[in-house]
Write a protein that holds these residues in place. Sequence first.
Motif, PDB file in Angstrom:
ATOM      1  N   ASP A   1       0.992  -0.882  -0.256  1.00 47.77           N
ATOM      2  CA  ASP A   1      -0.518  -0.027   0.374  1.00 47.77           C
ATOM      3  C   ASP A   1       1.301   1.031  -0.366  1.00 47.77           C
ATOM      4  OD1 ASP A   1      -2.742  -1.500   0.595  1.00 47.77           O
ATOM      5  OD2 ASP A   1      -3.001  -1.022   1.653  1.00 47.77           O
ATOM      6  N   LEU A   2       1.964   1.378   0.343  1.00 44.92           N
ATOM      7  CA  LEU A   2       2.662   2.479   0.655  1.00 44.92           C
ATOM      8  C   LEU A   2       3.122   2.656  -0.941  1.00 44.92           C
ATOM      9  CD1 LEU A   2       4.787   1.753   3.846  1.00 44.92           C
ATOM     10  CD2 LEU A   2       3.335   3.800   3.461  1.00 44.92           C
ATOM     11  N   TYR A   3       3.753   1.372  -1.529  1.00 42.73           N
ATOM     12  CA  TYR A   3       4.338   1.809  -2.712  1.00 42.73           C
ATOM     13  C   TYR A   3       3.038   2.827  -4.183  1.00 42.73           C
ATOM     14  CZ  TYR A   3       6.210   0.526  -7.415  1.00 42.73           C
ATOM     15  OH  TYR A   3       6.086   0.501  -9.279  1.00 42.73           O
ATOM     16  N   ARG A   4       1.711   2.132  -3.182  1.00 47.48           N
ATOM     17  CA  ARG A   4       1.115   2.244  -4.317  1.00 47.48           C
ATOM     18  C   ARG A   4       0.046   3.556  -3.571  1.00 47.48           C
ATOM     19  NH1 ARG A   4      -3.924  -1.681  -2.647  1.00 47.48           N
ATOM     20  NH2 ARG A   4      -5.002  -1.050  -3.792  1.00 47.48           N
ATOM     21  N   CYS A   5       1.284   4.147  -2.745  1.00 49.95           N
ATOM     22  CA  CYS A   5       0.887   5.326  -2.438  1.00 49.95           C
ATOM     23  C   CYS A   5       2.003   6.418  -2.551  1.00 49.95           C
ATOM     24  CB  CYS A   5       0.839   5.584  -0.656  1.00 49.95           C
ATOM     25  SG  CYS A   5      -0.492   5.003  -0.155  1.00 49.95           S
ATOM     26  N   GLY A   6       2.568   5.730  -3.792  1.00 46.08           N
ATOM     27  CA  GLY A   6       4.041   6.645  -4.121  1.00 46.08           C
ATOM     28  C   GLY A   6       5.581   6.734  -3.729  1.00 46.08           C
ATOM     29  N   VAL A   7       5.083   5.521  -2.531  1.00 49.67           N
ATOM     30  CA  VAL A   7       7.067   5.850  -1.541  1.00 49.67           C
ATOM     31  C   VAL A   7       7.723   4.991  -3.105  1.00 49.67           C
ATOM     32  CG1 VAL A   7       7.911   5.039   0.259  1.00 49.67           C
ATOM     33  CG2 VAL A   7       5.812   6.338   0.499  1.00 49.67           C
ATOM     34  N   PRO A   8       9.108   5.110  -2.992  1.00 51.13           N
ATOM     35  CA  PRO A   8       9.289   4.038  -3.702  1.00 51.13           C
ATOM     36  C   PRO A   8       9.199   3.079  -3.299  1.00 51.13           C
ATOM     37  CG  PRO A   8      10.761   6.214  -3.338  1.00 51.13           C
ATOM     38  CD  PRO A   8       9.131   6.250  -2.483  1.00 51.13           C
TER      39      PRO A   8
ATOM     40  N   ARG B   1       7.409  13.931  -1.753  1.00 45.65           N
ATOM     41  CA  ARG B   1       5.463  14.571  -1.035  1.00 45.65           C
ATOM     42  C   ARG B   1       4.482  14.675  -2.854  1.00 45.65           C
ATOM     43  NH1 ARG B   1       8.023  17.617   2.155  1.00 45.65           N
ATOM     44  NH2 ARG B   1       7.848  19.273   0.858  1.00 45.65           N
ATOM     45  N   LEU B   2       5.357  15.325  -4.325  1.00 45.49           N
ATOM     46  CA  LEU B   2       4.396  15.762  -5.505  1.00 45.49           C
ATOM     47  C   LEU B   2       4.791  14.027  -6.241  1.00 45.49           C
ATOM     48  CD1 LEU B   2       6.547  18.379  -6.807  1.00 45.49           C
ATOM     49  CD2 LEU B   2       4.247  18.316  -5.594  1.00 45.49           C
TER      50      LEU B   2
ATOM     51  N   SER C   1      -0.037  10.189  -6.881  1.00 51.55           N
ATOM     52  CA  SER C   1      -1.198   8.561  -7.126  1.00 51.55           C
ATOM     53  C   SER C   1      -2.067   8.998  -5.900  1.00 51.55           C
ATOM     54  CB  SER C   1       0.445   7.521  -5.746  1.00 51.55           C
ATOM     55  OG  SER C   1       1.077   7.595  -6.222  1.00 51.55           O
ATOM     56  N   ALA C   2      -2.556  10.303  -4.826  1.00 50.84           N
ATOM     57  CA  ALA C   2      -3.760  10.410  -4.162  1.00 50.84           C
ATOM     58  C   ALA C   2      -4.746  10.086  -5.578  1.00 50.84           C
ATOM     59  CB  ALA C   2      -3.425  11.264  -3.527  1.00 50.84           C
ATOM     60  N   HIS C   3      -4.228  11.477  -6.754  1.00 43.84           N
ATOM     61  CA  HIS C   3      -5.592  11.934  -7.676  1.00 43.84           C
ATOM     62  C   HIS C   3      -5.246  10.547  -7.861  1.00 43.84           C
ATOM     63  CE1 HIS C   3      -6.038  16.159  -7.289  1.00 43.84           C
ATOM     64  NE2 HIS C   3      -4.650  16.586  -6.809  1.00 43.84           N
ATOM     65  N   VAL C   4      -4.605   9.812  -8.476  1.00 47.80           N
ATOM     66  CA  VAL C   4      -5.127   8.643  -9.705  1.00 47.80           C
ATOM     67  C   VAL C   4      -6.001   7.625  -8.721  1.00 47.80           C
ATOM     68  CG1 VAL C   4      -3.624   6.931 -10.363  1.00 47.80           C
ATOM     69  CG2 VAL C   4      -2.931   8.718 -11.061  1.00 47.80           C
ATOM     70  N   HIS C   5      -5.426   7.234  -7.223  1.00 41.08           N
ATOM     71  CA  HIS C   5      -6.594   6.647  -6.583  1.00 41.08           C
ATOM     72  C   HIS C   5      -7.970   6.563  -6.312  1.00 41.08           C
ATOM     73  CE1 HIS C   5      -2.943   4.516  -6.996  1.00 41.08           C
ATOM     74  NE2 HIS C   5      -3.346   3.280  -6.712  1.00 41.08           N
ATOM     75  N   LEU C   6      -7.535   8.524  -5.679  1.00 40.14           N
ATOM     76  CA  LEU C   6      -9.100   8.589  -5.374  1.00 40.14           C
ATOM     77  C   LEU C   6      -9.984   9.784  -5.760  1.00 40.14           C
ATOM     78  CD1 LEU C   6      -7.138   9.698  -1.576  1.00 40.14           C
ATOM     79  CD2 LEU C   6      -8.390   7.317  -1.824  1.00 40.14           C
TER      80      LEU C   6
ATOM     81  N   ILE D   1      -3.599  16.637   1.374  1.00 39.39           N
ATOM     82  CA  ILE D   1      -2.348  16.558   0.418  1.00 39.39           C
ATOM     83  C   ILE D   1      -1.681  17.691  -0.435  1.00 39.39           C
ATOM     84  CG2 ILE D   1      -1.937  15.152  -0.939  1.00 39.39           C
ATOM     85  CD1 ILE D   1      -2.871  12.345  -0.492  1.00 39.39           C
ATOM     86  N   ASN D   2      -3.438  18.100  -0.915  1.00 45.01           N
ATOM     87  CA  ASN D   2      -2.756  19.510  -1.463  1.00 45.01           C
ATOM     88  C   ASN D   2      -2.794  20.750  -1.318  1.00 45.01           C
ATOM     89  OD1 ASN D   2      -2.895  18.971  -4.937  1.00 45.01           O
ATOM     90  ND2 ASN D   2      -4.690  17.763  -3.759  1.00 45.01           N
ATOM     91  N   PHE D   3      -3.046  20.668   0.271  1.00 46.89           N
ATOM     92  CA  PHE D   3      -2.519  21.690   1.261  1.00 46.89           C
ATOM     93  C   PHE D   3      -1.138  21.876   1.604  1.00 46.89           C
ATOM     94  CE2 PHE D   3      -2.210  23.621   5.127  1.00 46.89           C
ATOM     95  CZ  PHE D   3      -2.584  24.357   5.737  1.00 46.89           C
ATOM     96  N   THR D   4      -0.924  20.453   2.361  1.00 50.78           N
ATOM     97  CA  THR D   4       0.478  19.764   2.527  1.00 50.78           C
ATOM     98  C   THR D   4       1.226  20.616   1.345  1.00 50.78           C
ATOM     99  OG1 THR D   4      -0.535  18.502   3.912  1.00 50.78           O
ATOM    100  CG2 THR D   4       2.230  18.179   3.624  1.00 50.78           C
ATOM    101  N   VAL D   5       1.331  20.078  -0.031  1.00 51.36           N
ATOM    102  CA  VAL D   5       2.289  20.241  -0.843  1.00 51.36           C
ATOM    103  C   VAL D   5       2.075  21.857  -1.140  1.00 51.36           C
ATOM    104  CG1 VAL D   5       2.343  18.146  -1.199  1.00 51.36           C
ATOM    105  CG2 VAL D   5       1.063  20.224  -2.769  1.00 51.36           C
ATOM    106  N   GLY D   6       1.337  22.852  -1.081  1.00 42.64           N
ATOM    107  CA  GLY D   6       0.779  23.883  -1.268  1.00 42.64           C
ATOM    108  C   GLY D   6      -0.006  24.271  -2.307  1.00 42.64           C
ATOM    109  N   ASP D   7      -0.624  23.257  -2.386  1.00 39.51           N
ATOM    110  CA  ASP D   7      -1.717  23.399  -3.609  1.00 39.51           C
ATOM    111  C   ASP D   7      -2.880  24.118  -2.906  1.00 39.51           C
ATOM    112  OD1 ASP D   7      -3.109  24.122  -6.149  1.00 39.51           O
ATOM    113  OD2 ASP D   7      -2.498  22.279  -6.937  1.00 39.51           O
TER     114      ASP D   7
END
Length: 512
Positions: free
Chosen positions: A290-297, A389-390, A395-400, A417-423
């Motif tokens: 699941d961490l990989y699915r979230c985008g963690v290498p 983080r980006l 990945s979050a947009h792809v899945h959610l 998530i978008n707030f945390t990355v500044g968008d």
Amino acid sequence: MGVSDEWEAPNDTAVGVGNSVSDGTFHAPVVQAGAVSGGVHTYYGQPHFSVLPPVSEWPRLDTADPIALGVRRTRRLPGESPLPPYVERYCDEELGDRVREAAREGGLVVVTGAPLSGKTRTVWAALVANLPGKTRVFAPSPGTDLRGLAAVVRGRGEAGCVLWLDDLGGHLGEHGLTPAVLADLVRLRVPVLTTMEDEAYDARRFGAADRVRVLDGTRPVELNRVWSDSELGLLEEAEEPRLWSARLWRGAHTVPEYLAVSPDLVEEWRRAARPARHPRGHLLVRAAVDLYRCGVPDGAVSGEVLREAQRLYPDAYAVAEAESFDDGLAWAAEQRYGVSGLLIPGEKNGTWGVFGGLLADAGDRPGDWPVPLDLWMFALDTAGSRGGRLTVRLSAHVHLVERAKDDPAAAAVLGEINFTVGDLKTAEFWCRIGADAGHTKAAAALGELMVARGASAEAIPYLEQAAEAGDVRSQYSLGLLLVDRAKDWMNRAAEAGHPLAGRALSRLHAVT
């Protein structure tokens, strides 16, 4: 000569034994039993070797099941064929020539290679490509007595046939494929197609203790474990999903290794969740996937990250108490089939990756077990760098995104998530979707975002929504906001000459 031990004469008979011969071939003991009345009857006793089915009962090549004959199954999704298309190997031309020659003249064809190198699939592809579909295939179980096979083949009529011995080592011995049996089959022009692992072939061909004469003079077709660039190029051109999966997810493993062990590793992992099996190991693998699915290498997840991530699966975590963390991790990392564990050591000491077949299965069956929403923010923290983080955000947009249309909690996660990355603009968009659907956390975040950009009036309804639901931060923020707005209005009233506004304004200043 005595009576066969495998046949017991009746008590009231006189017994003599002869041989049953047909076309010069011994079939079985013949028992002549003289009855009490003096008549003589002929009985056929049990043979020393097993009774083999007639050629007419052997499966046809064009209808035979290659998996039943030893080809390893691959991971299969609903609607997919039993096996993916065959990818040509460098030895196919040589093997095809040998198969056709054996079909014309009889003879033994041996394909050797490392374990899980694709030997059986390669031989099967050669059979299908070079022999008629009506050819009958005999694939006896290891240990089958083959001494009567020549007699069976003599009765085949016009039917072409082939003897298929996958993993030849299990078919050798005095009752198996002996030089005499092979010589009979060569005279009858029956091809014998076999596979052997390299070490087993060398031991039986050249070893002093295990050497068998049936391999004398053979020249095996050797199948390399590692694929050549040209073979991998053919894989690149394949459009079948399972071959694409092998291309993308095999990692350090070969294509046949990946295809062969994926279904077993996936099934073992899925069944391990039961309390009596390895619930902790199952949970740790799921968290890594699941961490990989979230985008963690992949390969960058430490043991400590897994230790923390497992707590975000409360139900599974409760069951996992039956197994210790260290035991679960050891089980997950244990190598299967000499190929791979469920978890694979990463590049840095103490880090872990995941066997690619599990990642592919998770991607093909996302609805089976969605990523817990709480894990997304954990993954965002784990990613560390802004680039990481980006990646989690993508990945979050792809899945959610689709899920968020009906699930306000998912919309709230996208907002956070978008707030945390500044968008902030995208964050406000998703928080509004969640808030309008009644999600307290999304309403609180949306109110704060609106206040930050100066839209206090728009923020009040959302802060009130969150405050009334018990969100303490929203209660405080709303109070400050309302006091500031009260000051503004009282100040305007005082400036306009309202007799009580000035006194009220003083009290408001005293409060803050």
